[in-house]
Design a protein around this motif. Structure first.
Motif, short mmCIF file in Angstrom:
data_model
loop_
_atom_site.label_atom_id
_atom_site.label_comp_id
_atom_site.label_asym_id
_atom_site.label_seq_id
_atom_site.Cartn_x
_atom_site.Cartn_y
_atom_site.Cartn_z
N THR A 1 0.83 -1.21 0.00
CA THR A 1 0.00 0.00 0.00
C THR A 1 0.86 1.25 0.00
O THR A 1 0.58 2.22 -0.72
N GLY A 2 1.94 1.24 0.79
CA GLY A 2 2.84 2.38 0.84
C GLY A 2 3.47 2.68 -0.50
O GLY A 2 3.56 3.85 -0.92
N ILE A 3 3.87 1.65 -1.23
CA ILE A 3 4.50 1.85 -2.54
C ILE A 3 3.47 2.33 -3.56
O ILE A 3 3.78 3.15 -4.44
N ILE A 4 2.24 1.82 -3.47
CA ILE A 4 1.18 2.33 -4.36
C ILE A 4 0.97 3.82 -4.12
O ILE A 4 0.84 4.61 -5.06
N LEU A 5 0.99 4.24 -2.84
CA LEU A 5 0.84 5.65 -2.51
C LEU A 5 2.02 6.47 -3.03
O LEU A 5 1.84 7.61 -3.47
N VAL A 6 3.21 5.89 -3.00
CA VAL A 6 4.38 6.58 -3.56
C VAL A 6 4.17 6.85 -5.05
O VAL A 6 4.47 7.94 -5.55
N PRO B 1 0.20 3.76 9.85
CA PRO B 1 1.50 4.45 9.89
C PRO B 1 2.62 3.67 9.24
O PRO B 1 3.57 4.25 8.71
N GLU B 2 2.54 2.33 9.26
CA GLU B 2 3.59 1.52 8.64
C GLU B 2 3.66 1.78 7.13
O GLU B 2 4.75 1.74 6.54
N ALA B 3 2.50 2.02 6.54
CA ALA B 3 2.46 2.32 5.10
C ALA B 3 2.86 3.77 4.84
O ALA B 3 3.65 4.07 3.93
N LEU B 4 2.35 4.69 5.65
CA LEU B 4 2.62 6.11 5.45
C LEU B 4 4.09 6.46 5.69
O LEU B 4 4.60 7.44 5.13
N ALA B 5 4.78 5.66 6.52
CA ALA B 5 6.20 5.92 6.80
C ALA B 5 7.07 5.76 5.56
O ALA B 5 8.21 6.23 5.53
N ILE B 6 6.55 5.09 4.54
CA ILE B 6 7.32 4.87 3.31
C ILE B 6 7.34 6.13 2.44
O ILE B 6 8.26 6.34 1.65
N LEU B 7 6.33 6.99 2.59
CA LEU B 7 6.15 8.13 1.67
C LEU B 7 7.33 9.10 1.61
O LEU B 7 7.64 9.60 0.53
N PRO B 8 8.02 9.43 2.73
CA PRO B 8 9.11 10.40 2.63
C PRO B 8 10.22 10.00 1.66
O PRO B 8 10.93 10.85 1.12
N GLY C 1 5.01 8.41 -15.90
CA GLY C 1 5.39 7.07 -16.32
C GLY C 1 6.01 6.28 -15.19
O GLY C 1 5.67 5.12 -14.95
N ASP C 2 6.92 6.91 -14.46
CA ASP C 2 7.59 6.26 -13.34
C ASP C 2 6.60 5.95 -12.22
O ASP C 2 6.60 4.86 -11.63
N GLY C 3 5.72 6.91 -11.92
CA GLY C 3 4.76 6.73 -10.82
C GLY C 3 3.74 5.65 -11.10
O GLY C 3 3.47 4.81 -10.23
N VAL C 4 3.16 5.65 -12.29
CA VAL C 4 2.17 4.62 -12.64
C VAL C 4 2.83 3.25 -12.66
O VAL C 4 2.25 2.26 -12.19
N ALA C 5 4.04 3.16 -13.18
CA ALA C 5 4.77 1.89 -13.21
C ALA C 5 5.04 1.38 -11.80
O ALA C 5 4.92 0.18 -11.52
N THR C 6 5.41 2.29 -10.89
CA THR C 6 5.66 1.91 -9.50
C THR C 6 4.39 1.41 -8.82
O THR C 6 4.40 0.39 -8.13
N ALA C 7 3.29 2.15 -9.02
CA ALA C 7 2.02 1.73 -8.43
C ALA C 7 1.56 0.39 -8.98
O ALA C 7 1.07 -0.47 -8.25
N PHE C 8 1.76 0.17 -10.29
CA PHE C 8 1.38 -1.10 -10.90
C PHE C 8 2.19 -2.25 -10.31
O PHE C 8 1.65 -3.32 -9.99
N SER C 9 3.50 -2.04 -10.16
CA SER C 9 4.36 -3.09 -9.61
C SER C 9 3.91 -3.48 -8.21
O SER C 9 3.79 -4.66 -7.89
N ALA C 10 3.65 -2.47 -7.36
CA ALA C 10 3.19 -2.76 -6.00
C ALA C 10 1.83 -3.43 -6.01
O ALA C 10 1.56 -4.32 -5.19
#
Length: 426
Positions: free
Chosen positions: A97-102, A239-246, A282-291
């Motif tokens: 979930t954190g990586i999808i949010l990234v 918070p475990e997911a949100l901590a990934i965002l920074p 492109g980078d963001g959608v690819a990252t969300a897709f991977s997660a």
């Protein structure tokens, strides 16, 4: 203009035979990190390959097939994802979930760039911040490369031999090779290192013998599918997911830095055409897709930049074919099993060279931008970032939010750049 004449420019395509070998080399150049990240996080290698290939195609569509970038597994999120899994008792829900949010953060930043331009990013992430950030990313991986190569106390001489042979083959082919051989140094080096490793007993072929020829990648989705080989997780916004965002600050800086360096190599400004908004989407959608399918975070690869810089092959068609090869290989269980038999020493030998190229690209950004280190503020910013990033600094906020070395270095660099007054010497 490009610093060196490219053998194949963006829209040029090598003939079928050469193109195939070049594409295979790009895939293999990414294998070190692309497969190591899921292995470290307990994820499926086949899923990482599938996400890497599809993510690259998503990026290419977004950038109108005009940027020679291959996407692969990001090292920047290893610690945060591992921490999230540990806090959740091994459940991947928070990490995914954190990586999808990234990925969504990337898209939001891209939309903002499309609306108001890039001046605010230039203010937040000038060369004095991006340069050290790329250096930290490259040298932060140095220990991984050295450990994989076996150059550690009481290390196995066989690992050191294989890593040394792989490294030297790549260097010799790159510097002394003639004709087309000089264009595929990493492919030749991996093959040579693998042969040496097999001869001295470092390769176990049992997984290859036991594997089927074809199988579905072992992916995970946030819903039940009824397919036996598919896993399931749930969206989790704690918070475990949100901590990934920074850490998105780090990878956005890496994204910009990679495209700046790639632009220097190819003689183009990719941040203007097709535009930073397109590359970020492109980078963001690819990252969300991977997660979403249970894979690790994607990133525009410094290794990709290193390969293009050393081989001077910038053909988008080569990268596109590499993506299709990665997708096809993700369904070939025999091949993924074979890849799993490549000793880490072989990949370590390659990593010593490639991670060094990443760090050197950070220096290149500083030199090309003529950053004045006679100015105290620049010296302070770079010094703080390098020490925090390479020293493995950790800042814990509350019971669950942890910002570690690489992310902390980026945040401190951005803050210092905003706070410290500019000097007349700049």
């Amino acid at each position: 203009m490009a610093e060196k004449k490219l053998l194949f420019d963006i829209h040029e395509s090598p003939d079928l035979g050469k193109g195939l070998l070049l594409s295979i080399q790009h895939v293999f150049a990414m294998f070190g990190a692309t497969i190591l990240v899921p292995l470290l996080l307990g994820m499926s290698v086949s899923t990482a390959l599938l996400a890497s290939g599809i993510g690259t195609l998503i990026y290419m569509v977004s950038t109108k097939f005009s940027v020679p970038v291959y996407l692969g597994s990001s090292f920047a999120y290893i610690s945060a994802m591992g921490f999230a899994k540990e806090q959740m008792g091994g459940d991947i829900s928070a990490a995914q979930t954190g990586i999808i949010l990234v990925g969504l953060v990337y898209v939001l930043v891209a939309l903002l760039v499309g609306k108001v331009g890039t001046a605010w990013i230039d203010r937040l992430l000038p060369p004095v911040v991006i340069g050290p950030m790329i250096i930290v990313i490259g040298l932060g991986l140095a220990n991984t490369a050295v450990t994989s190569a076996g150059f550690v106390k009481d290390g196995d001489w066989r690992n050191m031999l294989v890593a040394g042979v792989s490294f030297m083959i790549a260097v010799l082919v790159q510097t002394k090779g003639k004709g087309f051989m000089k264009v595929i140094p990493f492919l030749i080096a991996i093959a040579g290192g693998y042969i040496v490793a097999a001869l001295i007993g470092l390769v176990d072929f049992t997984p290859v013998k036991e594997a089927a020829w074809f199988a579905l990648p072992t992916i995970s989705l946030p819903f039940a599918t009824g397919i036996e080989s598919f896993g399931q997780y749930k969206f989790y916004f704690g918070p475990e997911a949100l901590a990934i965002l920074p850490i998105a600050i780090v990878t956005i800086a890496e994204h910009i830095g990679d495209h700046m360096v790639l632009g220097e190599i190819t003689g183009r400004n990719f941040l203007k055409e097709p535009g930073l908004n397109r590359t970020l989407i492109g980078d963001g959608v690819a990252t969300a897709f991977s997660a979403f399918i249970g894979g690790p975070a994607n990133t525009t690869y410094g290794e990709n930049t290193g390969v293009i810089g050393m081989t001077r092959i910038a053909s988008v068609s080569v990268i596109r074919h590499a993506a299709f090869i990665a997708i096809g290989l993700s369904f070939c269980a025999k091949f993924t099993a074979l890849i799993s038999t490549i000793p880490t020493a072989v990949l370590g030998g390659m990593s010593i060279l490639l991670y060094g190229v990443i760090a050197s690209n950070g220096l290149k950004v500083l030199i090309k931008s003529k950053v004045n280190f006679g100015a105290s503020r620049n010296l302070v910013i770079a010094s703080a970032m390098l020490v925090l990033g390479l020293g493995g600094a950790v800042l814990q906020i509350g019971s669950s939010l942890v910002i570690s070395g690489t992310a902390l270095a980026a945040i401190v660099g951005v803050l210092l750049n905003l706070i410290l007054p500019k000097e007349s010497t700049e």
